[in-house]
Design a protein around this motif. Structure first.
Motif, mmCIF file in Angstrom:
data_model
loop_
_atom_site.group_PDB
_atom_site.id
_atom_site.type_symbol
_atom_site.label_atom_id
_atom_site.label_comp_id
_atom_site.label_asym_id
_atom_site.label_seq_id
_atom_site.Cartn_x
_atom_site.Cartn_y
_atom_site.Cartn_z
ATOM 1 N N UNK A 254 -24.877 6.690 0.672
ATOM 2 C CA UNK A 254 -24.575 5.313 0.312
ATOM 3 C C UNK A 254 -23.218 5.179 -0.353
ATOM 4 N N UNK A 255 -22.867 6.180 -1.152
ATOM 5 C CA UNK A 255 -21.571 6.182 -1.826
ATOM 6 C C UNK A 255 -20.432 6.256 -0.814
ATOM 7 N N UNK A 256 -20.564 7.148 0.173
ATOM 8 C CA UNK A 256 -19.517 7.297 1.183
ATOM 9 C C UNK A 256 -19.406 6.032 2.052
ATOM 10 N N UNK A 257 -20.554 5.416 2.344
ATOM 11 C CA UNK A 257 -20.544 4.179 3.137
ATOM 12 C C UNK A 257 -19.859 3.065 2.357
ATOM 13 N N UNK A 258 -20.204 2.950 1.064
ATOM 14 C CA UNK A 258 -19.576 1.918 0.240
ATOM 15 C C UNK A 258 -18.066 2.131 0.151
ATOM 16 N N UNK A 259 -17.640 3.370 -0.024
ATOM 17 C CA UNK A 259 -16.208 3.679 -0.082
ATOM 18 C C UNK A 259 -15.507 3.250 1.204
ATOM 19 N N UNK B 132 -17.850 1.291 -11.306
ATOM 20 C CA UNK B 132 -19.021 0.508 -10.902
ATOM 21 C C UNK B 132 -19.186 0.496 -9.386
ATOM 22 N N UNK B 133 -18.280 1.170 -8.654
ATOM 23 C CA UNK B 133 -18.462 1.385 -7.223
ATOM 24 C C UNK B 133 -17.773 2.680 -6.835
ATOM 25 N N UNK B 134 -18.066 3.166 -5.635
ATOM 26 C CA UNK B 134 -17.503 4.440 -5.180
ATOM 27 C C UNK B 134 -16.073 4.233 -4.677
ATOM 28 N N UNK B 135 -15.128 4.686 -5.456
ATOM 29 C CA UNK B 135 -13.727 4.634 -5.072
ATOM 30 C C UNK B 135 -13.195 6.062 -5.003
ATOM 31 N N UNK B 136 -12.102 6.246 -4.294
ATOM 32 C CA UNK B 136 -11.639 7.606 -4.019
ATOM 33 C C UNK B 136 -11.289 8.391 -5.282
ATOM 34 N N UNK B 137 -10.573 7.766 -6.230
ATOM 35 C CA UNK B 137 -10.114 8.513 -7.407
ATOM 36 C C UNK B 137 -11.252 8.990 -8.302
ATOM 37 N N UNK B 138 -12.200 8.127 -8.700
ATOM 38 C CA UNK B 138 -13.304 8.618 -9.539
ATOM 39 C C UNK B 138 -14.216 9.605 -8.820
ATOM 40 N N UNK B 139 -14.407 9.439 -7.503
ATOM 41 C CA UNK B 139 -15.235 10.396 -6.755
ATOM 42 C C UNK B 139 -14.514 11.732 -6.629
ATOM 43 N N UNK B 140 -13.221 11.684 -6.431
ATOM 44 C CA UNK B 140 -12.415 12.898 -6.289
ATOM 45 C C UNK B 140 -12.501 13.772 -7.539
ATOM 46 N N UNK B 141 -12.615 13.152 -8.705
ATOM 47 C CA UNK B 141 -12.693 13.894 -9.962
ATOM 48 C C UNK B 141 -13.971 14.738 -10.062
ATOM 49 N N UNK C 88 -10.055 -3.293 -11.406
ATOM 50 C CA UNK C 88 -10.716 -3.425 -10.102
ATOM 51 C C UNK C 88 -11.540 -4.706 -10.018
ATOM 52 N N UNK C 89 -12.102 -5.156 -11.139
ATOM 53 C CA UNK C 89 -12.862 -6.407 -11.155
ATOM 54 C C UNK C 89 -11.977 -7.558 -10.685
ATOM 55 N N UNK C 90 -10.709 -7.477 -11.047
ATOM 56 C CA UNK C 90 -9.793 -8.568 -10.729
ATOM 57 C C UNK C 90 -9.584 -8.701 -9.231
ATOM 58 N N UNK C 91 -9.298 -7.561 -8.528
ATOM 59 C CA UNK C 91 -9.002 -7.700 -7.099
ATOM 60 C C UNK C 91 -10.235 -7.644 -6.202
ATOM 61 N N UNK C 92 -11.383 -7.227 -6.729
ATOM 62 C CA UNK C 92 -12.597 -7.233 -5.898
ATOM 63 C C UNK C 92 -13.438 -8.491 -6.089
ATOM 64 N N UNK D 158 -18.651 -8.440 -0.990
ATOM 65 C CA UNK D 158 -20.030 -8.035 -0.710
ATOM 66 C C UNK D 158 -20.194 -6.520 -0.678
ATOM 67 N N UNK D 159 -19.102 -5.798 -0.523
ATOM 68 C CA UNK D 159 -19.177 -4.333 -0.516
ATOM 69 C C UNK D 159 -19.441 -3.777 -1.915
ATOM 70 N N UNK D 160 -19.143 -4.568 -2.964
ATOM 71 C CA UNK D 160 -19.315 -4.071 -4.340
ATOM 72 C C UNK D 160 -20.184 -4.978 -5.209
ATOM 73 N N UNK D 161 -20.042 -6.301 -5.055
ATOM 74 C CA UNK D 161 -20.672 -7.238 -6.001
ATOM 75 C C UNK D 161 -22.202 -7.162 -6.050
ATOM 76 N N UNK D 162 -22.933 -7.174 -4.918
ATOM 77 C CA UNK D 162 -24.400 -7.130 -5.013
ATOM 78 C C UNK D 162 -24.920 -5.904 -5.768
ATOM 79 N N UNK D 163 -24.326 -4.749 -5.504
ATOM 80 C CA UNK D 163 -24.733 -3.522 -6.204
ATOM 81 C C UNK D 163 -24.385 -3.614 -7.688
ATOM 82 N N UNK D 164 -23.189 -4.112 -8.001
ATOM 83 C CA UNK D 164 -22.767 -4.268 -9.400
ATOM 84 C C UNK D 164 -23.717 -5.192 -10.146
ATOM 85 N N UNK D 165 -24.039 -6.327 -9.559
ATOM 86 C CA UNK D 165 -24.913 -7.315 -10.204
ATOM 87 C C UNK D 165 -26.316 -6.746 -10.419
#
Length: 309
Positions: A94-99, A175-184, A270-274, A73-80
């Protein structure tokens, strides 16, 4: 640089820019998410409602199912929802909260899986001491420790990320806020911070995975002294746990144990484990467990009888 932050929102590049692919993905992932919520909720309701499923193993299984729903629920509703819009935006806050929620629930799930392996180790290798060790109080404390560990893990890296300067660009190749892509996107040198995140995320996943593998090896070796009936039952239970561990830890460890270099590959993994693993977990545990299937049938029969009245 620490005070520079003129980014108020981020834009997700998502899984695909192709409109037709996005329409297919919308339907597919909506079905996945509904299956996750219904399947895992069914396990929680079944365990809570059944007097026969009152052992620590099912207590932890109900928590795992609850966490799976929260994690997705932390990623799927926003992704959909983003599959239906051209510009996929999320506010900075919102990005920091999702992370925070993604890593909180993800890390908590890791610790719950470790706790479940410990429960199986005690049950199979120390059967005479099982009821003495795995008391209701101990089970409660293990769950609390899992939640607390996930909270501290997530809080640390969220606070470190919030303190970074962001001055553009603001497009996240995910497709969601994760540390590595945000860090870039931070407009400062993040090499050291990136290493800290690799240690914080990757080492937690890797060490937990190794602990789980070693514990299951010990369990499998100890089964030699059990009767054939006891061995089959233990293997059935452990087989479900091992399957879930491999499905969750495999892609998760691959993603976080190294600095990200290929974001397109990382977000597909990430789709696989989320989403995929939380959807498969209820099937894995119910198809191989006669007690859970029996409890579900009784719960369904009871509901049908009550509706008939």
């Amino acid at each position: 640089m620490g005070n520079i932050n003129n980014i108020t929102e981020f834009i997700f590049l998502g899984l695909s820019q192709n409109p037709e692919v996005q329409q297919i993905c919308f339907v597919l992932f909506l079905v996945f998410y509904i299956a996750i919520v219904l399947g895992n909720s069914l396990i929680v309701v079944t365990v809570v409602s059944s007097h026969h499923l009152n052992s620590p193993m099912y207590f932890f299984l109900s928590y795992l199912s609850f966490i799976d729903v929260c994690y997705s629920s932390a990623t799927a509703p926003k992704l959909i929802a983003d599959f239906l819009v051209e510009k996929k935006t999320i506010s900075f806050v919102g990005c920091m909260i999702q992370m925070f929620w993604v890593h909180f629930f993800g890390c908590t799930e890791i610790f719950v899986l470790v706790v479940m392996a410990f429960d199986r180790y005690v049950a199979i290798c120390k059967p005479l001491y099982y009821t003495t060790i795995m008391t209701r109080r101990m089970c409660g404390w293990l769950v609390v420790a899992s939640w607390l560990g996930g909270f501290l893990h997530s809080l640390l890296q969220t606070l470190l990320t919030v303190g970074l300067p962001f001055c553009g660009p603001n497009k996240i190749d995910h497709y969601f806020c994760d540390v590595h892509p945000v860090l870039k996107l931070a407009c400062t040198d993040t090499y050291v911070l990136g290493l800290i995140f690799v240690v914080n995320n990757g080492m937690v996943a890797l060490i937990s995975f190794l602990v789980l593998i070693v514990s299951y090896i010990i369990i499998l070796v100890s089964l030699k002294s059990h009767s054939s009936e006891g061995r089959i039952k233990a293997l059935s239970t452990c087989g479900s746990h091992i399957t879930v561990v491999i499905l969750f830890f495999g892609p998760c460890t691959f993603t976080y144990i190294r600095p990200s270099s290929n974001m397109a590959e990382d977000k597909r993994i990430a789709v696989f484990y989320t989403l995929v693993t939380p959807m498969l977990n209820p099937l894995i545990y119910t198809l191989r467990n006669e007690e859970v299937k029996s409890a579900m049938r009784k719960l369904w029969t009871k509901k049908m009888n009550s509706d008939g009245k």
